[in-house]
Design a protein around this motif. Structure first.
Motif, PDB file in Angstrom:
ATOM      1  N   THR A 204      85.875  10.441 -26.078  1.00  0.00           N
ATOM      2  CA  THR A 204      87.155  10.919 -26.592  1.00  0.00           C
ATOM      3  C   THR A 204      87.384  10.467 -28.024  1.00  0.00           C
ATOM      4  O   THR A 204      87.694  11.274 -28.911  1.00  0.00           O
TER       5      THR A 204
ATOM      6  N   ASN B  70      94.610   6.602 -29.868  1.00  0.00           N
ATOM      7  CA  ASN B  70      94.403   6.869 -28.447  1.00  0.00           C
ATOM      8  C   ASN B  70      94.544   5.618 -27.602  1.00  0.00           C
ATOM      9  O   ASN B  70      94.947   5.685 -26.441  1.00  0.00           O
TER      10      ASN B  70
ATOM     11  N   SER C 164      86.354  17.442 -23.590  1.00  0.00           N
ATOM     12  CA  SER C 164      87.773  17.097 -23.480  1.00  0.00           C
ATOM     13  C   SER C 164      88.406  17.724 -22.250  1.00  0.00           C
ATOM     14  O   SER C 164      89.373  17.182 -21.706  1.00  0.00           O
TER      15      SER C 164
ATOM     16  N   GLN D  65      87.146  13.214 -31.288  1.00  0.00           N
ATOM     17  CA  GLN D  65      88.223  13.520 -32.224  1.00  0.00           C
ATOM     18  C   GLN D  65      87.821  13.166 -33.653  1.00  0.00           C
ATOM     19  O   GLN D  65      88.182  13.868 -34.604  1.00  0.00           O
TER      20      GLN D  65
END
Length: 456
Positions: free
Chosen positions: A112, A389, A15, A116
Protein backbone atom coordinates in the motif's frame (compact mmCIF):
# COMPACT_ATOMS: atom_id res chain seq x y z
CA UNK A 1 -0.05 -1.47 -22.78
CA UNK A 2 2.52 1.25 -21.95
CA UNK A 3 4.47 1.40 -18.70
CA UNK A 4 2.26 4.04 -17.07
CA UNK A 5 -0.93 2.12 -17.81
CA UNK A 6 0.64 -1.13 -16.58
CA UNK A 7 1.76 0.56 -13.37
CA UNK A 8 -1.70 1.98 -12.75
CA UNK A 9 -3.34 -1.40 -13.39
CA UNK A 10 -1.03 -3.24 -10.98
CA UNK A 11 -1.44 -0.71 -8.16
CA UNK A 12 -5.22 -0.46 -8.54
CA UNK A 13 -5.66 -4.24 -8.68
CA UNK A 14 -3.56 -4.75 -5.56
CA UNK A 15 -5.46 -1.94 -3.83
CA UNK A 16 -8.72 -3.75 -4.57
CA UNK A 17 -7.61 -6.89 -2.74
CA UNK A 18 -6.84 -5.16 0.58
CA UNK A 19 -10.34 -3.82 1.42
CA UNK A 20 -11.80 -7.14 0.26
CA UNK A 21 -9.81 -9.04 2.85
CA UNK A 22 -10.86 -6.61 5.62
CA UNK A 23 -14.57 -6.75 4.81
CA UNK A 24 -14.34 -10.48 4.16
CA UNK A 25 -12.94 -11.17 7.60
CA UNK A 26 -15.75 -9.18 9.21
CA UNK A 27 -18.48 -11.18 7.48
CA UNK A 28 -16.63 -14.42 8.19
CA UNK A 29 -16.20 -13.77 11.94
CA UNK A 30 -19.30 -15.72 13.12
CA UNK A 31 -18.32 -18.70 10.95
CA UNK A 32 -14.70 -18.57 12.09
CA UNK A 33 -15.70 -18.44 15.74
CA UNK A 34 -18.05 -21.41 15.32
CA UNK A 35 -15.88 -23.54 13.04
CA UNK A 36 -12.63 -23.10 14.97
CA UNK A 37 -14.36 -23.04 18.37
CA UNK A 38 -12.70 -19.82 19.50
CA UNK A 39 -13.60 -17.21 22.10
CA UNK A 40 -14.74 -13.70 21.19
CA UNK A 41 -11.37 -12.25 22.17
CA UNK A 42 -9.47 -14.74 20.01
CA UNK A 43 -11.78 -14.20 17.06
CA UNK A 44 -11.27 -10.42 17.30
CA UNK A 45 -7.56 -10.94 16.66
CA UNK A 46 -8.43 -12.15 13.14
CA UNK A 47 -9.24 -8.50 12.43
CA UNK A 48 -7.04 -6.73 14.98
CA UNK A 49 -3.90 -8.70 14.14
CA UNK A 50 -4.18 -7.83 10.45
CA UNK A 51 -4.83 -4.15 11.14
CA UNK A 52 -2.09 -3.96 13.76
CA UNK A 53 0.57 -5.18 11.33
CA UNK A 54 -0.88 -3.08 8.54
CA UNK A 55 -0.60 0.06 10.65
CA UNK A 56 2.75 -0.80 12.21
CA UNK A 57 4.55 -1.67 8.97
CA UNK A 58 3.28 1.19 6.80
CA UNK A 59 6.08 3.47 7.94
CA UNK A 60 8.66 0.73 7.37
CA UNK A 61 7.15 0.21 3.94
CA UNK A 62 7.51 3.86 2.99
CA UNK A 63 11.11 4.06 4.19
CA UNK A 64 12.11 0.77 2.59
CA UNK A 65 10.61 1.96 -0.69
CA UNK A 66 12.77 5.08 -0.57
CA UNK A 67 15.83 2.98 0.28
CA UNK A 68 15.52 -0.17 -1.82
CA UNK A 69 13.41 0.92 -4.75
CA UNK A 70 9.66 1.06 -5.19
CA UNK A 71 9.16 -1.82 -7.63
CA UNK A 72 11.21 -4.23 -5.53
CA UNK A 73 9.32 -3.54 -2.31
CA UNK A 74 5.93 -3.42 -4.01
CA UNK A 75 6.57 -6.90 -5.42
CA UNK A 76 7.74 -8.18 -2.04
CA UNK A 77 4.68 -6.75 -0.30
CA UNK A 78 2.25 -8.34 -2.74
CA UNK A 79 4.08 -11.66 -2.44
CA UNK A 80 3.89 -11.64 1.37
CA UNK A 81 0.19 -10.71 1.25
CA UNK A 82 -0.40 -13.57 -1.20
CA UNK A 83 1.38 -16.07 1.06
CA UNK A 84 -0.53 -14.92 4.14
CA UNK A 85 -3.89 -15.11 2.36
CA UNK A 86 -3.19 -18.63 1.09
CA UNK A 87 -2.25 -19.68 4.62
CA UNK A 88 -5.57 -18.25 5.85
CA UNK A 89 -7.38 -20.57 3.45
CA UNK A 90 -5.41 -23.58 4.72
CA UNK A 91 -5.56 -22.76 8.46
CA UNK A 92 -7.18 -25.36 10.69
CA UNK A 93 -6.90 -23.62 14.07
CA UNK A 94 -7.21 -20.07 15.35
CA UNK A 95 -3.50 -19.65 16.13
CA UNK A 96 -2.43 -20.44 12.58
CA UNK A 97 -5.19 -18.24 11.18
CA UNK A 98 -4.14 -15.29 13.32
CA UNK A 99 -0.49 -15.72 12.35
CA UNK A 100 -1.52 -15.84 8.70
CA UNK A 101 -3.46 -12.61 9.12
CA UNK A 102 -0.37 -10.99 10.66
CA UNK A 103 1.63 -12.03 7.59
CA UNK A 104 -1.03 -10.75 5.20
CA UNK A 105 -1.28 -7.43 7.05
CA UNK A 106 2.47 -6.91 6.85
CA UNK A 107 2.52 -7.53 3.11
CA UNK A 108 -0.51 -5.32 2.50
CA UNK A 109 1.16 -2.46 4.38
CA UNK A 110 4.33 -2.63 2.29
CA UNK A 111 2.38 -2.80 -0.97
CA UNK A 112 0.00 0.00 0.00
CA UNK A 113 2.64 2.54 1.02
CA UNK A 114 4.81 1.66 -1.97
CA UNK A 115 1.93 1.61 -4.44
CA UNK A 116 0.82 5.12 -3.57
CA UNK A 117 4.39 6.43 -3.77
CA UNK A 118 4.72 4.75 -7.19
CA UNK A 119 1.64 6.59 -8.40
CA UNK A 120 2.93 9.90 -7.01
CA UNK A 121 6.29 9.40 -8.73
CA UNK A 122 4.82 8.24 -12.06
CA UNK A 123 2.01 10.75 -12.48
CA UNK A 124 2.27 14.50 -12.02
CA UNK A 125 0.13 17.58 -12.53
CA UNK A 126 -3.60 17.13 -13.23
CA UNK A 127 -2.98 13.47 -14.08
CA UNK A 128 -2.08 12.77 -10.45
CA UNK A 129 -5.44 14.07 -9.22
CA UNK A 130 -7.25 11.86 -11.74
CA UNK A 131 -5.15 8.83 -10.82
CA UNK A 132 -5.80 9.21 -7.10
CA UNK A 133 -9.47 9.68 -7.92
CA UNK A 134 -9.33 6.32 -9.72
CA UNK A 135 -7.60 4.83 -6.70
CA UNK A 136 -10.43 6.10 -4.53
CA UNK A 137 -13.00 4.55 -6.85
CA UNK A 138 -11.25 1.17 -6.72
CA UNK A 139 -10.98 1.27 -2.95
CA UNK A 140 -14.64 2.23 -2.92
CA UNK A 141 -15.54 -0.81 -5.02
CA UNK A 142 -13.69 -3.05 -2.57
CA UNK A 143 -15.44 -1.47 0.40
CA UNK A 144 -18.83 -1.31 -1.29
CA UNK A 145 -19.11 -4.82 -2.62
CA UNK A 146 -16.76 -6.58 -0.20
CA UNK A 147 -19.41 -7.36 2.44
CA UNK A 148 -21.93 -8.47 -0.20
CA UNK A 149 -19.47 -10.65 -2.11
CA UNK A 150 -18.10 -12.03 1.14
CA UNK A 151 -21.57 -12.83 2.43
CA UNK A 152 -22.44 -14.72 -0.74
CA UNK A 153 -19.11 -16.57 -0.62
CA UNK A 154 -19.64 -17.56 3.01
CA UNK A 155 -23.14 -18.84 2.25
CA UNK A 156 -21.99 -20.77 -0.82
CA UNK A 157 -18.46 -21.98 0.01
CA UNK A 158 -17.74 -21.21 3.67
CA UNK A 159 -15.62 -18.57 5.37
CA UNK A 160 -12.33 -19.71 3.82
CA UNK A 161 -13.46 -18.43 0.43
CA UNK A 162 -13.28 -14.82 1.59
CA UNK A 163 -9.49 -15.16 1.86
CA UNK A 164 -9.11 -17.06 -1.41
CA UNK A 165 -10.42 -14.22 -3.62
CA UNK A 166 -7.89 -11.59 -2.40
CA UNK A 167 -5.16 -14.22 -2.76
CA UNK A 168 -6.17 -14.77 -6.39
CA UNK A 169 -6.05 -11.02 -7.10
CA UNK A 170 -2.61 -10.77 -5.51
CA UNK A 171 -1.44 -13.68 -7.66
CA UNK A 172 -2.44 -11.81 -10.81
CA UNK A 173 -0.56 -8.70 -9.65
CA UNK A 174 2.57 -10.79 -9.05
CA UNK A 175 2.51 -11.83 -12.71
CA UNK A 176 2.54 -8.15 -13.73
CA UNK A 177 5.22 -6.95 -11.29
CA UNK A 178 8.28 -7.98 -13.39
CA UNK A 179 7.11 -5.67 -16.18
CA UNK A 180 6.76 -2.56 -14.01
CA UNK A 181 9.31 0.22 -14.56
CA UNK A 182 12.15 0.38 -12.05
CA UNK A 183 11.91 3.39 -9.75
CA UNK A 184 15.16 3.86 -7.78
CA UNK A 185 15.10 4.61 -4.11
CA UNK A 186 16.55 7.66 -2.41
CA UNK A 187 19.35 5.70 -0.68
CA UNK A 188 18.04 6.57 2.78
CA UNK A 189 18.94 4.67 5.89
CA UNK A 190 16.23 2.76 7.74
CA UNK A 191 15.29 3.99 11.20
CA UNK A 192 15.18 0.59 12.86
CA UNK A 193 15.08 2.00 16.39
CA UNK A 194 12.16 4.34 15.69
CA UNK A 195 10.23 1.74 13.76
CA UNK A 196 10.72 -0.90 16.44
CA UNK A 197 9.62 1.43 19.23
CA UNK A 198 6.58 2.55 17.26
CA UNK A 199 5.55 -1.03 16.47
CA UNK A 200 6.03 -2.11 20.09
CA UNK A 201 3.98 0.82 21.40
CA UNK A 202 1.13 0.16 18.99
CA UNK A 203 1.14 -3.57 19.75
CA UNK A 204 1.03 -2.92 23.49
CA UNK A 205 -1.84 -0.45 23.08
CA UNK A 206 -3.95 -2.83 20.99
CA UNK A 207 -3.20 -5.80 23.24
CA UNK A 208 -4.29 -3.84 26.31
CA UNK A 209 -7.56 -2.75 24.67
CA UNK A 210 -8.43 -6.24 23.43
CA UNK A 211 -7.45 -8.24 26.50
CA UNK A 212 -8.53 -5.84 29.28
CA UNK A 213 -12.24 -6.84 29.18
CA UNK A 214 -11.35 -10.48 29.83
CA UNK A 215 -8.47 -9.93 32.27
CA UNK A 216 -9.73 -6.80 33.99
CA UNK A 217 -8.29 -3.29 33.78
CA UNK A 218 -6.40 -3.77 37.05
CA UNK A 219 -4.73 -7.03 35.99
CA UNK A 220 -0.94 -6.84 36.44
CA UNK A 221 -0.26 -7.74 32.80
CA UNK A 222 -2.56 -4.95 31.55
CA UNK A 223 -0.93 -2.39 33.86
CA UNK A 224 2.53 -3.59 32.81
CA UNK A 225 1.56 -3.26 29.13
CA UNK A 226 0.37 0.32 29.64
CA UNK A 227 3.55 1.28 31.51
CA UNK A 228 5.66 -0.26 28.77
CA UNK A 229 3.56 1.65 26.22
CA UNK A 230 4.39 4.97 27.90
CA UNK A 231 8.09 4.12 28.01
CA UNK A 232 8.13 3.12 24.34
CA UNK A 233 6.21 6.25 23.38
CA UNK A 234 8.62 8.59 25.16
CA UNK A 235 11.64 6.78 23.75
CA UNK A 236 10.14 6.88 20.25
CA UNK A 237 9.72 10.67 20.30
CA UNK A 238 13.28 11.15 21.56
CA UNK A 239 14.71 8.85 18.89
CA UNK A 240 12.79 10.53 16.08
CA UNK A 241 13.79 14.04 17.16
CA UNK A 242 17.49 13.17 17.48
CA UNK A 243 17.84 10.85 14.48
CA UNK A 244 19.63 12.07 11.38
CA UNK A 245 17.32 10.12 9.08
CA UNK A 246 14.13 9.35 11.08
CA UNK A 247 11.38 7.11 9.77
CA UNK A 248 8.75 9.66 10.79
CA UNK A 249 9.53 13.19 9.71
CA UNK A 250 7.88 14.88 12.69
CA UNK A 251 8.41 18.16 10.90
CA UNK A 252 5.43 17.23 8.72
CA UNK A 253 3.26 17.64 11.79
CA UNK A 254 3.91 21.37 11.58
CA UNK A 255 2.21 21.44 8.19
CA UNK A 256 -1.44 22.23 8.93
CA UNK A 257 -2.59 21.01 5.53
CA UNK A 258 -0.96 17.61 5.95
CA UNK A 259 -2.24 17.21 9.50
CA UNK A 260 -5.74 18.34 8.53
CA UNK A 261 -6.04 15.95 5.61
CA UNK A 262 -4.58 13.14 7.72
CA UNK A 263 -7.17 13.80 10.42
CA UNK A 264 -9.97 13.59 7.85
CA UNK A 265 -8.75 10.22 6.56
CA UNK A 266 -8.19 8.87 10.06
CA UNK A 267 -11.62 9.97 11.25
CA UNK A 268 -13.49 8.49 8.31
CA UNK A 269 -11.80 5.12 8.76
CA UNK A 270 -12.35 5.30 12.51
CA UNK A 271 -16.07 5.68 11.87
CA UNK A 272 -16.38 3.21 9.00
CA UNK A 273 -14.24 0.19 9.81
CA UNK A 274 -15.79 -0.72 13.20
CA UNK A 275 -19.16 -0.87 11.42
CA UNK A 276 -17.72 -2.98 8.61
CA UNK A 277 -16.43 -5.44 11.20
CA UNK A 278 -19.23 -5.62 13.76
CA UNK A 279 -22.45 -4.54 12.01
CA UNK A 280 -22.61 -7.70 9.84
CA UNK A 281 -22.31 -9.81 13.01
CA UNK A 282 -25.14 -7.82 14.58
CA UNK A 283 -27.36 -8.28 11.54
CA UNK A 284 -26.63 -12.02 11.52
CA UNK A 285 -26.75 -12.80 15.25
CA UNK A 286 -29.41 -10.31 16.44
CA UNK A 287 -31.49 -9.25 13.42
CA UNK A 288 -31.58 -12.86 12.19
CA UNK A 289 -30.22 -12.37 8.66
CA UNK A 290 -28.07 -14.88 6.83
CA UNK A 291 -24.60 -13.79 5.70
CA UNK A 292 -25.72 -13.06 2.14
CA UNK A 293 -28.60 -10.77 3.18
CA UNK A 294 -26.41 -9.03 5.76
CA UNK A 295 -23.92 -8.28 2.97
CA UNK A 296 -26.69 -6.82 0.82
CA UNK A 297 -27.85 -4.56 3.67
CA UNK A 298 -24.26 -3.35 4.06
CA UNK A 299 -24.45 -1.87 0.56
CA UNK A 300 -26.32 1.05 2.10
CA UNK A 301 -23.10 1.88 3.94
CA UNK A 302 -20.55 1.00 1.30
CA UNK A 303 -22.07 1.78 -2.10
CA UNK A 304 -21.44 5.56 -1.82
CA UNK A 305 -17.72 4.76 -1.88
CA UNK A 306 -18.11 3.71 -5.52
CA UNK A 307 -19.97 6.70 -6.89
CA UNK A 308 -18.80 9.64 -4.76
CA UNK A 309 -14.97 9.83 -5.16
CA UNK A 310 -15.33 11.77 -8.46
CA UNK A 311 -17.74 14.16 -6.72
CA UNK A 312 -15.24 14.56 -3.89
CA UNK A 313 -12.45 15.29 -6.38
CA UNK A 314 -14.59 18.02 -7.99
CA UNK A 315 -15.35 19.64 -4.64
CA UNK A 316 -11.70 19.39 -3.61
CA UNK A 317 -10.59 21.35 -6.66
CA UNK A 318 -12.82 24.23 -5.53
CA UNK A 319 -12.46 23.97 -1.74
CA UNK A 320 -10.52 21.19 0.03
CA UNK A 321 -11.69 22.64 3.35
CA UNK A 322 -15.37 22.34 2.39
CA UNK A 323 -14.86 18.72 1.32
CA UNK A 324 -12.92 17.87 4.47
CA UNK A 325 -15.22 19.41 7.08
CA UNK A 326 -18.40 18.44 5.21
CA UNK A 327 -17.42 14.79 4.90
CA UNK A 328 -16.59 14.44 8.59
CA UNK A 329 -19.85 16.21 9.50
CA UNK A 330 -21.86 13.77 7.35
CA UNK A 331 -20.22 10.78 9.01
CA UNK A 332 -20.81 12.25 12.46
CA UNK A 333 -24.52 12.87 11.77
CA UNK A 334 -24.90 9.33 10.49
CA UNK A 335 -23.27 7.84 13.56
CA UNK A 336 -25.57 9.71 15.95
CA UNK A 337 -28.58 8.62 13.86
CA UNK A 338 -27.43 4.99 14.14
CA UNK A 339 -28.09 5.04 17.90
CA UNK A 340 -31.66 3.90 17.11
CA UNK A 341 -30.47 0.52 15.77
CA UNK A 342 -32.30 -2.48 17.18
CA UNK A 343 -33.25 -6.11 16.50
CA UNK A 344 -36.31 -4.95 14.55
CA UNK A 345 -34.30 -2.62 12.29
CA UNK A 346 -35.22 -2.68 8.62
CA UNK A 347 -33.41 -1.45 5.50
CA UNK A 348 -35.64 1.62 5.64
CA UNK A 349 -34.70 2.50 9.22
CA UNK A 350 -30.98 1.98 8.58
CA UNK A 351 -30.87 3.76 5.22
CA UNK A 352 -30.31 7.31 6.51
CA UNK A 353 -27.53 6.64 9.06
CA UNK A 354 -25.63 4.23 6.82
CA UNK A 355 -26.00 6.46 3.78
CA UNK A 356 -24.70 9.51 5.66
CA UNK A 357 -21.65 7.65 6.93
CA UNK A 358 -21.02 6.11 3.53
CA UNK A 359 -21.34 9.48 1.80
CA UNK A 360 -18.68 11.04 4.03
CA UNK A 361 -16.32 8.15 3.39
CA UNK A 362 -17.02 7.98 -0.34
CA UNK A 363 -16.45 11.68 -0.96
CA UNK A 364 -12.96 11.52 0.57
CA UNK A 365 -11.73 8.06 -0.49
CA UNK A 366 -8.54 8.46 -2.49
CA UNK A 367 -9.03 12.22 -2.91
CA UNK A 368 -7.73 13.07 0.57
CA UNK A 369 -4.79 10.74 -0.04
CA UNK A 370 -3.76 12.75 -3.08
CA UNK A 371 -4.10 16.07 -1.28
CA UNK A 372 -2.00 14.91 1.67
CA UNK A 373 0.75 13.23 -0.32
CA UNK A 374 0.97 16.17 -2.74
CA UNK A 375 1.74 18.50 0.17
CA UNK A 376 5.34 17.20 0.26
CA UNK A 377 8.13 16.90 -2.37
CA UNK A 378 7.99 13.89 -4.70
CA UNK A 379 11.34 12.63 -3.38
CA UNK A 380 9.65 12.12 0.01
CA UNK A 381 6.54 10.50 -1.43
CA UNK A 382 7.25 7.10 0.10
CA UNK A 383 7.83 8.48 3.59
CA UNK A 384 4.86 10.85 3.37
CA UNK A 385 2.57 8.08 2.14
CA UNK A 386 3.78 5.85 4.95
CA UNK A 387 3.18 8.49 7.62
CA UNK A 388 -0.23 9.46 6.20
CA UNK A 389 -1.45 5.89 5.97
CA UNK A 390 0.06 5.03 9.34
CA UNK A 391 -2.01 7.77 10.97
CA UNK A 392 -5.14 6.50 9.27
CA UNK A 393 -4.48 2.85 10.08
CA UNK A 394 -3.44 3.56 13.68
CA UNK A 395 -6.73 5.38 14.23
CA UNK A 396 -8.65 2.58 12.55
CA UNK A 397 -6.85 -0.10 14.56
CA UNK A 398 -7.26 1.70 17.87
CA UNK A 399 -10.93 2.39 17.07
CA UNK A 400 -11.46 -1.31 16.31
CA UNK A 401 -9.80 -2.35 19.54
CA UNK A 402 -11.77 0.17 21.58
CA UNK A 403 -15.04 -0.78 19.91
CA UNK A 404 -14.36 -4.47 20.41
CA UNK A 405 -13.47 -3.87 24.05
CA UNK A 406 -16.61 -1.77 24.58
CA UNK A 407 -18.84 -4.33 22.92
CA UNK A 408 -17.37 -7.13 25.00
CA UNK A 409 -17.70 -5.15 28.25
CA UNK A 410 -21.21 -3.76 27.75
CA UNK A 411 -22.60 -7.02 26.34
CA UNK A 412 -21.01 -9.16 29.04
CA UNK A 413 -18.73 -10.95 26.59
CA UNK A 414 -21.53 -12.32 24.42
CA UNK A 415 -22.41 -10.49 21.22
CA UNK A 416 -26.04 -11.53 21.17
CA UNK A 417 -29.50 -10.30 22.12
CA UNK A 418 -30.25 -7.12 24.04
CA UNK A 419 -26.68 -6.88 25.32
CA UNK A 420 -25.32 -6.56 21.78
CA UNK A 421 -27.96 -3.92 20.97
CA UNK A 422 -27.12 -1.83 24.04
CA UNK A 423 -23.40 -2.13 23.34
CA UNK A 424 -23.77 -1.11 19.69
CA UNK A 425 -25.76 1.98 20.68
CA UNK A 426 -23.06 3.00 23.16
CA UNK A 427 -20.45 2.57 20.43
CA UNK A 428 -22.47 4.67 17.94
CA UNK A 429 -22.77 7.48 20.48
CA UNK A 430 -19.06 7.42 21.31
CA UNK A 431 -18.03 7.41 17.65
CA UNK A 432 -20.42 10.28 16.97
CA UNK A 433 -18.72 12.34 19.67
CA UNK A 434 -15.33 11.45 18.19
CA UNK A 435 -16.49 12.63 14.76
CA UNK A 436 -17.83 15.91 16.12
CA UNK A 437 -14.53 16.75 17.80
CA UNK A 438 -12.64 15.82 14.62
CA UNK A 439 -14.86 18.05 12.46
CA UNK A 440 -13.99 21.05 14.63
CA UNK A 441 -10.29 20.15 14.52
CA UNK A 442 -10.26 19.79 10.73
CA UNK A 443 -12.00 23.13 10.31
CA UNK A 444 -9.39 24.85 12.46
CA UNK A 445 -6.43 23.18 10.78
CA UNK A 446 -7.57 24.06 7.26
CA UNK A 447 -8.82 27.56 7.96
CA UNK A 448 -5.70 29.35 6.69
CA UNK A 449 -6.03 30.81 3.20
CA UNK A 450 -3.18 28.79 1.73
CA UNK A 451 -4.67 25.58 3.20
CA UNK A 452 -7.46 25.79 0.66
CA UNK A 453 -5.32 25.46 -2.42
CA UNK A 454 -5.88 22.25 -4.36
CA UNK A 455 -2.94 19.99 -5.00
CA UNK A 456 -1.25 20.21 -8.36
Amino acid sequence: MNARALTLTAVLLSSLSFPLTITGASVALPGIQHDLDTSLTTAQWVVNGYNLCFAAFLAFGGSLADLLGKRRLFTAGVAVFFAGSVLCVLARDATVLNLARVLAGTGAAAATATGQSILAATFGGPARTRVFGALGAVLGVGLAFGPTISGLLVDALGWRAVFAVPAALAGVVLLVCPFLPALPGARRRIDWAGGTLFTAALALLIWAFVEAPALGASHPSVIAALLALVICGIAFVRVEKRGTDPMFDLGLLRDQRFVGYSLVAATMMGLLVPLLVYLPSYLIDVAGLDAGRAGLWMLMLTLPSVVLPPVGATVARRSPRLLSVGAVALGTAGMFTLTTVGPDSTPGSLLLPLLLIGAGVGATTGVIDGLAISSAPVRQAGTVAGLFNTGRLVTETVALALVGSTLATVSGGHLAGDGFTAALRVVATALGCFGAVSAVGVGLLLRRRDAGRPAA
